[in-house]
Write an enzyme that holds these catalytic residues in place. Structure first.
Site, PDB file in Angstrom:
ATOM      1  N   ARG A 378       0.825  -1.216   0.000  1.00  0.00           N
ATOM      2  CA  ARG A 378       0.000   0.000   0.000  1.00  0.00           C
ATOM      3  C   ARG A 378       0.856   1.261   0.000  1.00  0.00           C
ATOM      4  O   ARG A 378       0.418   2.306  -0.446  1.00  0.00           O
ATOM      5  CB  ARG A 378      -0.896   0.019   1.238  1.00  0.00           C
ATOM      6  CG  ARG A 378      -2.264  -0.600   1.017  1.00  0.00           C
ATOM      7  CD  ARG A 378      -3.108  -0.401   2.242  1.00  0.00           C
ATOM      8  NE  ARG A 378      -4.439  -0.944   2.080  1.00  0.00           N
ATOM      9  CZ  ARG A 378      -5.233  -1.248   3.087  1.00  0.00           C
ATOM     10  NH1 ARG A 378      -4.828  -1.060   4.321  1.00  0.00           N
ATOM     11  NH2 ARG A 378      -6.443  -1.717   2.876  1.00  0.00           N
ATOM     12  N   VAL A 500      -9.493   0.558  -5.329  1.00  0.00           N
ATOM     13  CA  VAL A 500      -8.825  -0.714  -5.067  1.00  0.00           C
ATOM     14  C   VAL A 500      -8.013  -0.676  -3.772  1.00  0.00           C
ATOM     15  O   VAL A 500      -7.718   0.384  -3.227  1.00  0.00           O
ATOM     16  CB  VAL A 500      -7.916  -1.117  -6.251  1.00  0.00           C
ATOM     17  CG1 VAL A 500      -8.726  -1.268  -7.509  1.00  0.00           C
ATOM     18  CG2 VAL A 500      -6.817  -0.068  -6.470  1.00  0.00           C
ATOM     19  N   GLU A 501      -7.638  -1.882  -3.304  1.00  0.00           N
ATOM     20  CA  GLU A 501      -6.882  -2.084  -2.056  1.00  0.00           C
ATOM     21  C   GLU A 501      -7.573  -1.400  -0.873  1.00  0.00           C
ATOM     22  O   GLU A 501      -6.947  -0.772  -0.033  1.00  0.00           O
ATOM     23  CB  GLU A 501      -5.440  -1.586  -2.202  1.00  0.00           C
ATOM     24  CG  GLU A 501      -4.596  -2.496  -3.082  1.00  0.00           C
ATOM     25  CD  GLU A 501      -3.110  -2.208  -2.965  1.00  0.00           C
ATOM     26  OE1 GLU A 501      -2.727  -1.468  -2.052  1.00  0.00           O
ATOM     27  OE2 GLU A 501      -2.350  -2.729  -3.788  1.00  0.00           O
ATOM     28  N   GLY A 502      -8.884  -1.546  -0.803  1.00  0.00           N
ATOM     29  CA  GLY A 502      -9.660  -0.933   0.268  1.00  0.00           C
ATOM     30  C   GLY A 502     -10.201   0.399  -0.183  1.00  0.00           C
ATOM     31  O   GLY A 502      -9.449   1.343  -0.390  1.00  0.00           O
TER      32      GLY A 502
END
Length: 838
Positions: A378, A500-502
């Site tokens: 992240r 994306v990614e949360g």
């Protein structure tokens, strides 16, 4: 009079001891010594003296562990256990993931600046620099983003081959397996440069180097798995994807419905105990072309073939694409940015147990594996891509605003445009600072999980603002898609990074503060662990130590917040580093206020704070702003304290700290316990809201720095693909910008000596130049210079147009016939010859 002096002495002494965080024992001894002098002086009333001695006795009793535990800690522990919110295993794994770095210092109310300033500045090795200036530059030169996004909806075979052959998929793989083994900072710099050229290419390369098979194999795989897969991944023989997200549970691993049942079956002609998989996944990047699938599923052994355990939990495995039962679906189409992304399914897919990443030893450890590595990914993939796009937007917008003229002046000279340019510059500087300093920390051995969430949320949000601002400045040039549009595809890709990614809403309202408050706070996690300790005797002793440390910490932060708010933090100790010193002091002030507000909120709301997402989000915003301001200050130090960059530092820090102040204000306005909110406001804002956003004059300074080819502009946009060569719009903009200083005085002469005097009567510049040459206002060389500059500028501001059949996905027969029958003079033409030939 002497009584007043003694009262003031006691008050100021208590404040100083509390501010300096003197231990309870030391404070008791100092208070006792002063009280003895006061008693011997005989100036106080007997009642007041007795009350002070009673206070001293109470303080001394609190220093006795057994007394403290019996009468305070043990009774409170029983209440605390009832208040303690429940915690699932997935939440526990997330909390334990990564390490606490500078984010932990900001929770203390008194950050240790030497810890941050002594950290090594991120640097590229000679090999990494050669890659950026060689293969990375060459790849950017090969990219035709319009061809990729409009004509092919894919990378051309030559680009795919180059990416694999040059190791772009192998940046995180060690050299012994054939990878590049780049630092986190180099990995970030590669993605930043690629994103400045093509979001599709950057996304394609980011995924194999982020959370996926290679990352998981490196940390958890068996040696046999590493030896088999890592060389093949490094060479590009295998293309990986990782399948987590599903249509019902999204990315919530705790709710994954995909199953893996331990059973007996046949694999490649041999009977074995394995796993029968059934899954449905979507939004999986590289799935349409992947040869090996990383898969998250819930593993169970109902027949107890492996032992007494039935439910193992979330598990990760590597499954070859050609395994019977796997179906790769058709492609998703993410907002006109067609990177390879799509769904996949598995129906009764049987694989051996050794397909589990790490083997049976790691069965059920999938969620922990994911969150531990996600904290690093992240920090790199999405923040770097967002920063690269923002740098390109600033680079282009500064040049375009100088070259594009309205009302006989560059549009960048208008105050409204200058304000937008300044905002773009400031946000991009914040993004680059956070990206570079945080990846440097990763290379230093940190795994900053909470900063990872901050960077993912704030840098993609800043990227969205920069993209919107760039569109405002470019106007029609920005919204008309075509080969000449260097903003449109990046603008369209922004929501993908947000999602994306949360999703960003989730990250802001639940993760940043929700994880940070427990993970980074010096006492909260210790208290929670002590309360859950099965050894009651040990638990109560550890809880007692943490509780009283926490009480002293909260009182100290209340006093520190009050004193620094009253004095505007002028006496707060920070490194003596010149013109940025005040920003360090202001961060100290907000750190104390934030820590105090956090403790009061957690103490009074307990587990209910978890449900008050808006309050948690605002506290997370305060933490994030302090973190980002710290990154700006460290970045300024890392770059060598260039004095001409101080306006960027000032705009960034003032904006961030002003926003921190406003979020604290909104937190207090919405705090449910109004009397307690009023008490907190007294300690946090005793003089009101005193911090101000940047002044307009600063915006004008920042705008001027990107409207001209300055050193500050070069540092702010460093690392993008800006080579001056045919086919690179950013290079063309830079070339024209560099020529503007010579051309603008000539254009002004034509306007002043020609147009205003009536000697030049033409309306358009090319005709004006010819008349100015004939009138002797310009020499032949000057006229040629101005004509060449005008030609370059018009080439830049030009936009594409198309025949309907060229932009329709499925042209209708009547449209084709209509276009064929159009008179030659009325037929729309495509203005870009290179694209037409392609």
């Amino acid at each position: 009079m002497s009584s007043v002096i003694w009262f003031v002495s006691f008050l100021f002494g208590a404040l100083i001891l509390t501010y300096q965080r003197v231990s309870l024992l030391a404070a008791s001894l100092i208070f006792g010594a002063v009280l003895l002098l006061y008693t011997l002086s005989g100036t106080g009333s007997p009642a007041w003296t007795i009350a002070l001695w009673a206070m001293l006795v109470s303080m001394m009793l609190l220093n006795i562990d057994s007394v403290r535990i019996r009468f305070i800690s043990r009774p409170f522990l029983r209440t605390y256990r009832r208040m303690l919110p429940s915690m699932s295993q997935t939440e526990k794994d997330a909390l334990e993931a990564g390490t606490v770095w500078w984010d932990g210092e900001l929770f203390t109310g008194g950050p240790d600046w030497e810890k941050l300033l002594s950290a090594a500045a991120p640097r590229l090795s000679a090999e990494e620099q050669a890659f950026l200036h060689g293969p990375c530059e060459d790849l950017c030169r090969m990219i035709d983003d319009w061809d990729i996004t409009h004509n092919r909806a894919d990378l051309p075979p030559s680009v795919w081959d180059y990416i694999k052959r040059k190791g772009f998929f192998a940046m995180i793989i060690p050299k012994k397996y054939g990878g590049l083994e780049f630092s986190a900072y180099a990995h970030s710099c590669v993605l930043t440069k690629l994103a400045s050229r093509s979001g599709v290419v950057a996304s394609t390369i980011a995924v194999p180097n982020s959370l996926g098979p290679a990352e998981l194999l490196l940390h958890y795989g068996t040696q046999a798995q590493r030896d088999h897969y890592l060389p093949r991944l490094a060479r590009g023989d295998e293309v990986p994807c990782f399948a987590l997200t599903g249509p019902r549970a999204g990315s919530d691993a705790g709710a994954i419905p995909d199953t893996g049942i331990v059973c007996k079956g046949s694999y490649q002609g041999r009977e074995t105990i394995g796993i029968r998989l059934n899954f449905t996944k979507r939004y999986i990047t590289l799935a349409p072309i992947a040869s090996v699938i990383g898969l998250a599923f819930r593993l169970s052994d109902p027949d107890r073939l492996l032992g007494e355990r039935i439910d193992y939990g979330i598990t990760c495995a590597l499954v070859p694409r050609d395994t019977p039962g796997i179906t790769i679906g058709r492609r998703h189409f993410p907002l006109n940015s067609p990177f390879q992304n799509g769904p996949l399914q598995g129906k009764d897919v049987f694989v051996p147990l050794d397909f589990i990443i790490g083997g049976m030893e790691m069965a059920g450890q999938g969620w922990r594996m994911l969150v531990e590595q996600l904290s690093v990914g992240r920090c790199i993939s999405l923040p770097s891509s967002a920063t690269g796009a923002a740098k390109a937007a600033v680079f282009a917008s500064g040049a375009y605003a100088r070259l594009r003229r309205q009302f006989n002046m560059p549009v960048g000279k208008f105050e409204g445009v200058a304000e937008v340019l300044a905002r773009m510059c400031g946000h991009t500087y914040i993004m680059d600072a956070a990206r570079s300093v945080t990846t440097g920390a990763i290379d230093g051995g940190e795994k900053p999980s909470v900063p990872a969430a901050m960077l993912k949320y704030h840098l993609t949000e800043y990227g969205r603002r920069v993209a919107n601002d760039a569109m405002d400045i470019h106007g029609g040039k920005g919204i008309c898609l075509g080969p000449r549009n260097y903003l449109g595809r990046s603008y369209q890709l922004v929501p993908v990074a947000i999602t994306v990614e949360g999703a960003n809403i989730l990250t802001r309202s639940l993760i940043i503060f929700g994880q940070g408050a427990i993970r980074c706070h010096p006492f909260v996690l210790r208290e929670m662990n002590a309360a859950r300790d099965k050894d009651k005797r040990r638990g109560v002793k550890e809880f007692d130590a943490a509780l009283f440390g926490h009480i002293g910490f909260t009182i100290s932060n209340a006093v520190r917040s009050l004193i620094m708010a009253l004095t505007l933090a002028r006496f707060s100790r920070v490194p003596p580093i010149g013109p940025t010193q005040r920003f360090y002091q202001h961060i100290n002030r907000f750190s104390a206020s934030f820590a105090f507000a956090t403790d009061v909120a957690m103490l009074t709301l307990g587990g209910y704070l978890k449900k008050k997402e808006s309050l948690s989000a605002r506290l997370g915003d305060v933490l994030s702003r302090m973190y980002l301001a710290s990154m700006v200050l460290k970045h300024y130090e890392n770059e060598g304290r260039h004095e001409e960059d101080l306006p960027l530092v000032e705009w960034s820090c003032r904006t961030l700290l002003y926003e921190a102040q406003e979020q604290l204000h909104m937190f207090l306005r919405n705090f449910p316990n109004r009397p307690l909110a009023a008490l907190m406001r007294f300690f946090i804002f005793p003089r009101g809201q005193t911090y101000h956003a940047p002044a307009d004059r600063l915006a004008h300074v920042l705008a001027e720095q990107v409207l001209r080819p300055t050193a500050t502009r070069d540092r702010l946009t460093a690392g993008i693909y800006r080579t001056i060569e045919p086919g690179n719009p950013l290079g063309m903009l830079q070339d024209a910008l560099e020529r503007a200083d010579g051309a603008e005085p000539l254009e002004k002469r034509v306007r002043v000596e020609g147009v205003k005097t009536g000697r030049v009567t033409a309306l358009e510049l090319p005709d004006q130049i010819r008349q100015a040459l004939a009138a002797g206002i310009l020499s032949e060389i000057e006229a040629a210079t101005l004509q060449d500059h005008d030609r370059r500028v018009m080439e830049i501001v030009r936009v594409d147009d198309f025949a309907t059949m060229e932009i329709a996905v499925q042209p209708r027969a009547e449209d084709t016939a209509m276009n064929s029958a159009s008179p030659a003079g009325n037929t729309p033409t495509h203005q870009n010859e290179a694209a037409s030939q392609a």
